[in-house]
Design an enzyme around this catalytic site. Structure first.
Site, PDB file in Angstrom:
ATOM      1  N   ASP A 101      -7.532  -3.997   2.016  1.00 29.95           N
ATOM      2  CA  ASP A 101      -6.376  -3.146   1.740  1.00 29.95           C
ATOM      3  C   ASP A 101      -6.783  -1.939   0.888  1.00 29.95           C
ATOM      4  OD1 ASP A 101      -4.798  -4.955   3.070  1.00 29.95           O
ATOM      5  OD2 ASP A 101      -4.243  -6.041   1.244  1.00 29.95           O
TER       6      ASP A 101
HETATM    7  N1  URA Z   1      -6.371 -10.414   1.809  1.00 30.34           N
HETATM    8  C1  URA Z   1      -5.490  -9.465   1.430  1.00 30.34           C
HETATM    9  O1  URA Z   1      -4.322  -9.744   1.227  1.00 30.34           O
HETATM   10  N2  URA Z   1      -5.938  -8.202   1.284  1.00 30.34           N
HETATM   11  C2  URA Z   1      -7.217  -7.836   1.469  1.00 30.34           C
HETATM   12  O2  URA Z   1      -7.554  -6.669   1.298  1.00 30.34           O
HETATM   13  C3  URA Z   1      -8.125  -8.837   1.860  1.00 30.34           C
HETATM   14  C4  URA Z   1      -7.676 -10.115   2.026  1.00 30.34           C
END
Ligand code: URA
Length: 239
Positions: A101
């Site tokens: 993310d």
């Molecule tokens: N899980 C998430 O919620 N976000 C990420 O960036 C990676 C794994």
């Protein structure tokens, strides 16, 4: 410039010997023109086909990037935010292996090898991903166990995982924990902790298979070593 049979062999299409036979058997074209002379030199710009199939000439490259927060894991963004591809050499078309993310930091593999990318991200395969996560509230033992056994997110039950090394910050009413999962569903870690009412405040991926952030500063990338690539491919088969 390189010899035609070498280019064909390096692409993995055939051994050097077999490549020579294919050339002599009139199976090879360079830029659409039949070429049956061994040792013909071609450049990376030449289009080589064998039995009508184009040979991939680009060298395969593999990086680990220490992704900083505030970078997007796609190659294009309508909001014009900073992209992870800005942080690796851009002489080849390199893509992130899966996503982190925008506000997540840590290990992000990047490559131009589509097969490797599929192997690492396919739900049939099982490479461990380890995250250190900061949570709202105190994560209780029963909640850790619940997460480890599997919780329901978006109508799907997550697979068994490991939750460990839980620490509390009494003053801020937050917890820090390590979670190791083998899946990689969209927003999986955030959704898992949300399902036990502990919103994620900060998320960092510390490991992807054998690959860690060791020796890297945030925003830095390095090429993966051949043994790391090999071990990643092998760990994809683990149950
Ligand atoms: N899980 C998430 O919620 N976000 C990420 O960036 C990676 C794994």
């Amino acid at each position: 410039m390189e010899r035609l049979q070498k280019v064909i062999a390096r692409s993995g299409y055939a051994s050097r010997r077999k490549a020579e036979t294919l050339i002599l058997e009139n199976k090879v074209k360079v830029n659409g023109v039949l070429c049956n002379t061994l040792g013909t030199k071609v450049s990376r710009k030449d289009v080589v086909t064998v039995n009508g199939r184009t040979i991939e000439q680009e060298e395969k490259v593999y990086y680990v990037l220490y992704k900083p927060e505030g970078y997007i894991s796609t190659t294009q963004d309508e909001k014009d935010r900073r992209k992870v591809t800005d942080l690796v050499p851009n002489d080849k078309r390199i893509f992130p292996v899966g996503r982190l993310d925008y506000d997540t930091s840590g290990v992000l593999l990047m490559t131009n090898d589509g097969d490797f990318m599929n192997l690492m991200t396919s739900p049939k395969h099982h490479v461990e991903k380890e995250y250190r996560v900061k949570l709202q509230g105190f994560l209780r033992k029963e909640e850790s166990l619940q997460l480890a056994r599997g919780v329901e997110i978006d109508g799907y039950k997550t697979k068994r995982c490991i939750v460990k090394n839980v620490e509390y910050n009494k003053k801020n009413e937050t917890s820090i924990a390590t979670i190791i999962i083998k899946e990689g569903k969209y927003h999986q870690v955030k959704k898992m902790f949300e399902s036990v009412d502990h919103p994620v405040l900060k998320l960092k991926r510390e490991r992807f298979g054998v690959v860690t952030l060791k020796g890297l500063r945030t925003g830095e990338a390095r090429r993966l070593k051949p043994y790391e690539i090999k071990q990643l491919k092998e760990s994809a088969k683990d149950k």
